[in-house]
Enzyme design. Sequence first.
Site, PDB file in Angstrom:
ATOM      1  N   GLU A 524      -0.088   2.946  -0.604  1.00  0.00           N
ATOM      2  CA  GLU A 524       1.027   2.270   0.065  1.00  0.00           C
ATOM      3  C   GLU A 524       2.402   2.890  -0.215  1.00  0.00           C
ATOM      4  OE1 GLU A 524       0.735  -1.870  -0.985  1.00  0.00           O
ATOM      5  OE2 GLU A 524      -0.892  -2.234   0.426  1.00  0.00           O
ATOM      6  N   GLU A 628      -7.718  -2.435   2.418  1.00  0.00           N
ATOM      7  CA  GLU A 628      -7.270  -3.719   1.879  1.00  0.00           C
ATOM      8  C   GLU A 628      -7.161  -4.739   3.003  1.00  0.00           C
ATOM      9  OE1 GLU A 628      -3.882  -3.911  -0.665  1.00  0.00           O
ATOM     10  OE2 GLU A 628      -4.329  -2.038  -1.707  1.00  0.00           O
TER      11      GLU A 628
END
Length: 760
Positions: A524, A628
């Site tokens: 991320e 995720e």
Amino acid sequence: MAHDDDSELEGPRRRDQEGHYRRHKKRRSREHSSKRATSASEGTSRGSGQRLSMNALAQLNEYNTRGVTQEPAREREHKPKRDRPRREAYEVVDVEYESPRRERRTRDDYRHSEGEYDTPRRERRRRKEEYREEERGYESRDREDRRRRRRHHVTDTEDDEERPRERERRHRKKDRRVVSGAIVEEGRASPEFRVAGMRGGAASKHSSYDSYDSIAKEKEGSGYSFSMPVWKKKKRWIIAGVALVVLIIIIVVAVVVSKNNQASNSNKDKSSLDNISQNSVPPAARGTYLDPFTWYDTTDFNVTYTNETVGDLPIMGLFDDWDDSKAANDKVPAIEKSWGDYAKRPARGVNLGGWLSLEPFITPSLFDYDSRLGIIDEWTLCKHLGPKTAASTLEKHYATFVTEQTFQEIQAAGLDHIRIPYSYWAVQTYDDDPYVFRTSWRYLLRAIEWARKYGLRVNLDLHALPGSQNGWNHSGRQGVVNWLNGTNGDLNSQRSLDVHDRLTKFFAQDRYKNIITFYGLANEPRMVSLSAEAVTSWTAQAYDLVRKNGVNANVVFGDGFMGLANWQGKLTGMSGLVLDVHQYVIFNNDQIVYTHQKKVEYACQGWTQQTQQSMNTATGFGPTMFAEWSQADTDCAPYLTNVGWGNRWTGTYDSGNVSTQALTPMCPTKDSSCSCDGANADPGSYSNEYKQFLKMFAEAQMVSFEKGWGWWYWTWDTESAPQWSYRKGLAAGILPAKAYDKDFNCDSDVPDFKALSETF
């Protein structure tokens, strides 16, 4: 009182024995300490027959009275004294030692001690007469012995101990005639007598009942035959046969089990410190992360000290062997075989989040401090605890939060991949980093081996990079992004490449070629705060480094929250490069307001459409995976949005950024009725309608993400956030029992869930 006929028969011989007894007793009283052992030894070495217990004597006397007709005593034939065998001299044996084994006498020895034999018939007659004479003398001698004890009773303990021993010697002398040397020599003694290893072939001195039985057999059997009964022989053969069969079975089973578990048992032995000396650890290494005596847990670790490295990273705790033959389930191939095309067989996996990279909402107990201390991430936690306490606290967490059972349960859930987030301080620390150095590395390596054991393929995810790539708490340090940004941006960029250089040299080993199928570069990266060009350039450098060092796994990079369409045409020509997308509806002010029905429909339609567009290189990047996601429909879990920042659902999310903060309630009703009580409640209190929604929402996402390269649920377990725990979701019935067997496939209408409150 002795019978008259016994007295006349014995005559001077009896008196001579008594005189010898008295003289011998006095001599033994003077030398008690040494002679006590001598007596026992002499009884054994002379082999004077077995002694009879009082019960056996009583039975014998009763038997004699009942079944034996007394005959007039005949005068025994006397030989000249020089022809009679001399009584063996006592052998002096040291008190502290008695020879455990005596040499068995031969038949010639018996001839020398007993004299020449007469013809068999005359010998049997003579033996029988002597035997009867001895029987008649048992009772009288026993009475006389009791009378003598009463007359000469004294309190001296030494004399008390001598009397029973002397009586035992007299009994053994008498019993020697029961199974004589002649009987043994002629082969008429039972096998028990012949092999007992005592003189005359007599059995153990404890076998008084056997002595009685042997006398009875000699009296009743014709020709004094002591051959073993047929039924006993058959019984022994049967027992021997059964024992042989059992032994063969045991050997076969042992060989099979040994072959299957040889490596496992060897590894278990090597995981124990019991047989390891602390001196095997060099003085310079003692107390360091290489010293197995400092490890909190040694389960399935090789505790043999080594400082060997690969790629400048230690192989500590690893065993030499590995086995890639396991498959997670019958729907997927074994690790040693090629997975094939992920576009046709998508991954179904789960994250081990909050383990090697801490995240406060997953393990809030580690961050349960007064808010004024400002402990909000792993950096501040380690600073507060100090090096020693931080090391012990975090290693205990590493050892207990994820265990082998974790992998067993993941496999049982029908999953086939795991994603393991870890941080750069497993490899290296810099400057004033307070992180616990290198300890998590050992647990990462063991996790890969446990995954291998259960057929689970691994997605390695570098979750925290030097300088923090996103400024969120799960990057290690919440706050400013100093990766590719700020004063030390370039330095941290190079440090990150150095970390990957060492990692990929290590994971290029043969043992990892099959099991590591995805290798993540940076989790991320917050590209809304970074230069997109700088991020893509760094990604290309990292990719080249990975391939140069020999890692052939798929290389993963994050979408950076840029939007999937924006990656079309970028980072092309890189084989095995995969775009990673994390899909949530709760971290976006525009999506968290969706109703229950709208959330499921969006997963089925919106995310499916995005997946298909991204998988097509004409409209997106190409290979796309979803590492995720969760089934949570609120952001109510404590610490989920950073420690102390509140949440969007109730309008308390104060991020300090006007474009992202939510200071008014954002649940579907957008009013004061919005509450987190229901979302944070125990799953046991969920209504059937709410459980139906949660399961349908999860399955809708699975269907959507399987249009790409697959998915990894975030996360396997949490302390108190059930909607973020795959393990707790299974237990609550809000996830399919098997990940590959779903009830809802986005091919039917989504209910409106009107019975559910939209505010909790």
